[in-house]
Design a protein around this motif. Structure first.
Motif, mmCIF file in Angstrom:
data_model
loop_
_atom_site.group_PDB
_atom_site.id
_atom_site.type_symbol
_atom_site.label_atom_id
_atom_site.label_comp_id
_atom_site.label_asym_id
_atom_site.label_seq_id
_atom_site.Cartn_x
_atom_site.Cartn_y
_atom_site.Cartn_z
ATOM 1 N N PRO A 106 8.901 57.597 -106.673
ATOM 2 C CA PRO A 106 9.339 57.064 -105.380
ATOM 3 C C PRO A 106 8.189 56.361 -104.652
ATOM 4 C CG PRO A 106 8.995 59.422 -105.186
ATOM 5 C CD PRO A 106 8.786 59.069 -106.641
ATOM 6 N N SER A 107 7.642 55.364 -105.305
ATOM 7 C CA SER A 107 6.464 54.669 -104.800
ATOM 8 C C SER A 107 6.805 53.819 -103.585
ATOM 9 C CB SER A 107 5.885 53.773 -105.898
ATOM 10 O OG SER A 107 6.823 52.758 -106.248
ATOM 11 N N TRP A 108 5.758 53.384 -102.877
ATOM 12 C CA TRP A 108 5.973 52.494 -101.734
ATOM 13 C C TRP A 108 6.612 51.196 -102.193
ATOM 14 C CZ3 TRP A 108 6.004 55.240 -97.701
ATOM 15 C CH2 TRP A 108 5.089 56.281 -97.513
ATOM 16 N N GLU A 109 6.220 50.710 -103.361
ATOM 17 C CA GLU A 109 6.792 49.456 -103.853
ATOM 18 C C GLU A 109 8.281 49.615 -104.151
ATOM 19 O OE1 GLU A 109 7.382 45.566 -105.183
ATOM 20 O OE2 GLU A 109 5.921 46.500 -103.850
ATOM 21 N N LEU A 110 8.673 50.717 -104.772
ATOM 22 C CA LEU A 110 10.086 50.950 -105.040
ATOM 23 C C LEU A 110 10.860 51.061 -103.730
ATOM 24 C CD1 LEU A 110 12.464 51.507 -106.902
ATOM 25 C CD2 LEU A 110 11.746 53.914 -107.019
ATOM 26 N N GLN A 111 10.314 51.775 -102.769
ATOM 27 C CA GLN A 111 10.983 51.892 -101.469
ATOM 28 C C GLN A 111 11.140 50.520 -100.824
ATOM 29 O OE1 GLN A 111 9.347 55.105 -98.912
ATOM 30 N NE2 GLN A 111 8.307 55.799 -100.757
ATOM 31 N N ARG A 112 10.097 49.710 -100.854
ATOM 32 C CA ARG A 112 10.174 48.386 -100.243
ATOM 33 C C ARG A 112 11.244 47.534 -100.905
ATOM 34 N NH1 ARG A 112 8.986 43.423 -101.151
ATOM 35 N NH2 ARG A 112 8.100 43.933 -103.188
ATOM 36 N N GLN A 113 11.331 47.601 -102.235
ATOM 37 C CA GLN A 113 12.340 46.819 -102.938
ATOM 38 C C GLN A 113 13.754 47.259 -102.558
ATOM 39 O OE1 GLN A 113 10.692 47.573 -106.920
ATOM 40 N NE2 GLN A 113 10.560 45.350 -107.198
ATOM 41 N N ILE A 114 13.958 48.558 -102.410
ATOM 42 C CA ILE A 114 15.278 49.055 -102.006
ATOM 43 C C ILE A 114 15.586 48.642 -100.574
ATOM 44 C CG2 ILE A 114 16.704 51.105 -101.669
ATOM 45 C CD1 ILE A 114 15.128 52.443 -103.951
ATOM 46 N N VAL A 115 14.575 48.699 -99.700
ATOM 47 C CA VAL A 115 14.765 48.237 -98.323
ATOM 48 C C VAL A 115 15.205 46.780 -98.310
ATOM 49 C CG1 VAL A 115 13.574 47.681 -96.167
ATOM 50 C CG2 VAL A 115 13.218 49.906 -97.234
ATOM 51 N N GLU A 116 14.574 45.952 -99.136
ATOM 52 C CA GLU A 116 14.961 44.545 -99.207
ATOM 53 C C GLU A 116 16.442 44.394 -99.529
ATOM 54 O OE1 GLU A 116 12.440 41.430 -101.011
ATOM 55 O OE2 GLU A 116 11.132 43.083 -101.602
ATOM 56 N N VAL A 117 16.919 45.167 -100.499
ATOM 57 C CA VAL A 117 18.317 45.054 -100.902
ATOM 58 C C VAL A 117 19.229 45.590 -99.804
ATOM 59 C CG1 VAL A 117 20.036 45.709 -102.623
ATOM 60 C CG2 VAL A 117 17.702 45.145 -103.341
ATOM 61 N N ILE A 118 18.843 46.696 -99.176
ATOM 62 C CA ILE A 118 19.656 47.226 -98.079
ATOM 63 C C ILE A 118 19.804 46.188 -96.977
ATOM 64 C CG2 ILE A 118 19.699 48.914 -96.186
ATOM 65 C CD1 ILE A 118 18.418 50.928 -98.132
ATOM 66 N N ARG A 119 18.709 45.573 -96.600
ATOM 67 C CA ARG A 119 18.770 44.594 -95.512
ATOM 68 C C ARG A 119 19.518 43.322 -95.935
ATOM 69 N NH1 ARG A 119 12.963 44.719 -92.300
ATOM 70 N NH2 ARG A 119 12.903 46.978 -91.906
ATOM 71 N N ASP A 120 19.510 43.020 -97.208
ATOM 72 C CA ASP A 120 20.245 41.853 -97.694
ATOM 73 C C ASP A 120 21.740 42.140 -97.762
ATOM 74 O OD1 ASP A 120 20.608 39.243 -98.966
ATOM 75 O OD2 ASP A 120 20.924 40.371 -100.812
ATOM 76 N N VAL A 121 22.107 43.291 -98.330
ATOM 77 C CA VAL A 121 23.523 43.639 -98.523
ATOM 78 C C VAL A 121 24.172 44.101 -97.218
ATOM 79 C CG1 VAL A 121 25.077 45.233 -99.730
ATOM 80 C CG2 VAL A 121 23.167 44.175 -100.954
ATOM 81 N N LYS A 122 23.406 44.800 -96.380
ATOM 82 C CA LYS A 122 23.902 45.361 -95.114
ATOM 83 C C LYS A 122 25.066 46.337 -95.344
ATOM 84 C CE LYS A 122 22.531 41.379 -92.293
ATOM 85 N NZ LYS A 122 21.821 40.662 -93.391
ATOM 86 N N ALA A 148 14.595 58.098 -107.989
ATOM 87 C CA ALA A 148 15.450 57.064 -107.400
ATOM 88 C C ALA A 148 16.099 57.576 -106.128
ATOM 89 C CB ALA A 148 16.512 56.629 -108.406
ATOM 90 N N GLY A 149 16.548 58.839 -106.131
ATOM 91 C CA GLY A 149 17.159 59.409 -104.943
ATOM 92 C C GLY A 149 16.174 59.532 -103.798
ATOM 93 N N GLU A 150 14.962 59.977 -104.108
ATOM 94 C CA GLU A 150 13.946 60.123 -103.054
ATOM 95 C C GLU A 150 13.554 58.774 -102.474
ATOM 96 O OE1 GLU A 150 11.464 61.877 -100.370
ATOM 97 O OE2 GLU A 150 12.857 62.901 -101.726
ATOM 98 N N ALA A 151 13.349 57.787 -103.345
ATOM 99 C CA ALA A 151 12.999 56.452 -102.860
ATOM 100 C C ALA A 151 14.120 55.864 -102.013
ATOM 101 C CB ALA A 151 12.679 55.531 -104.029
ATOM 102 N N ALA A 152 15.368 56.074 -102.449
ATOM 103 C CA ALA A 152 16.506 55.524 -101.712
ATOM 104 C C ALA A 152 16.647 56.176 -100.345
ATOM 105 C CB ALA A 152 17.788 55.701 -102.525
ATOM 106 N N ILE A 153 16.488 57.504 -100.272
ATOM 107 C CA ILE A 153 16.659 58.173 -98.984
ATOM 108 C C ILE A 153 15.559 57.757 -98.025
ATOM 109 C CG2 ILE A 153 15.353 60.330 -99.315
ATOM 110 C CD1 ILE A 153 18.922 60.330 -98.089
ATOM 111 N N ARG A 154 14.352 57.560 -98.533
ATOM 112 C CA ARG A 154 13.262 57.086 -97.671
ATOM 113 C C ARG A 154 13.514 55.648 -97.230
ATOM 114 N NH1 ARG A 154 7.509 58.841 -100.410
ATOM 115 N NH2 ARG A 154 8.134 60.871 -101.260
ATOM 116 N N ALA A 155 14.068 54.846 -98.121
ATOM 117 C CA ALA A 155 14.355 53.451 -97.771
ATOM 118 C C ALA A 155 15.446 53.362 -96.711
ATOM 119 C CB ALA A 155 14.763 52.676 -99.021
ATOM 120 N N ILE A 156 16.463 54.223 -96.839
ATOM 121 C CA ILE A 156 17.563 54.223 -95.868
ATOM 122 C C ILE A 156 17.059 54.637 -94.495
ATOM 123 C CG2 ILE A 156 19.713 55.385 -95.233
ATOM 124 C CD1 ILE A 156 20.237 55.614 -98.318
#
Length: 253
Positions: A106-122, A148-156
């Motif tokens: 659950p790296s910072w890079e993985l979190q950032r990439q998931i954040v990008e998709v969240i903000r794109d998809v909304k 993946a779950g940890e990175a996603a929850i942090r990204a959300i």
């Protein structure tokens, strides 16, 4: 105190009505993860008119049983996931770059990439894998699934909705976004069941599309999936001859 506030103090959250949701993002570690855990549910969302995006953190290159085509496995599994998603009616399938199957963190890079998709998809609803290990069914808690779950929850929360997290994303036109609801697969304490009886054939078709992963059990696959789904339905009291998938639900308001 509102009903939604009360649920944050120990009561299982009740999922929002599909009619109140427009977009869903599914985040998983590998191709086939979301199909094993939630294909019937995803098919139901598509039928209800929801827009569904599936995001895979790796290409699942360590999967499969054929030693002869290992270099082609990322391409094979991407093709299989696209076909599996099409069986459910999902056409927006995305893969992140830079993460190795079996090495996911659950790296910072993985979190950032998931954040990008969240903000794109909304998405109002995000379906993720559990970041909590399920000792009763350890196979569901593959280390990559937990990551993946940890990175996603942090990204959300809080990153996707925090304008000061990766402010350069705002410059790219990716404004902060608040996710209202999280669904969690393979959680140790699942509280919500979805009746997938009518969508079960599409779940089977989706998993049959993952030939590199399920081809060795083609004769037993449907029976295995049916037994699993019937057990879930029985556990949640759906009634005889019903099939289910289960989740933990978090309401973020």
């Amino acid at each position: 105190m509102t009903a939604r506030t009360e649920r944050t103090f120990g009561k299982p959250a009740t999922p929002r009505l599909d009619q109140d949701i427009e977009r869903v993002l599914v985040v998983a570690a590998h191709p086939d993860d979301c199909d094993f855990g939630a294909a019937g549910t995803v098919a139901g969302w598509v039928d209800a008119g929801l827009s569904v995006t599936i995001l895979l953190c790796t290409h699942g290159e360590q999967g499969g049983f054929d030693d002869s085509n290992r270099e082609q496995m990322p391409v094979i599994r991407e093709r299989e996931q696209i076909a599996a998603s099409a069986a459910l009616g999902v056409t927006d399938v995305r893969f992140l770059a830079g993460h190795r199957d079996g090495w996911l963190e659950p790296s910072w890079e993985l979190q950032r990439q998931i954040v990008e998709v969240i903000r794109d998809v909304k998405p109002q609803r995000v379906l993720i894998q559990s970041p909590e290990r399920w000792y009763g069914r350890i196979q569901a808690s593959h280390p990559d699934h937990l990551a993946a779950g940890e990175a996603a929850i942090r990204a959300i929360y809080p990153a996707a909705e925090n304008r000061f997290a990766w402010p350069e994303l705002i410059e790219q036109g990716l404004a902060p976004w608040h996710v209202s609801e999280i669904w969690i697969m393979a959680h140790p304490e699942m509280t919500h069941v979805v009746d997938i009886t009518d969508a079960f054939g599409r779940k089977v078709a989706a998993l049959q599309a993952h030939v590199s992963q399920t081809g060795h059990m083609s004769d037993q696959l449907e029976g295995f999936l049916h037994g699993w789904a019937a057990g879930v339905a029985e556990m949640f009291g759906l009634g005889a001859d019903r099939l289910g998938e289960c989740f933990a639900i978090m309401d973020l308001g």
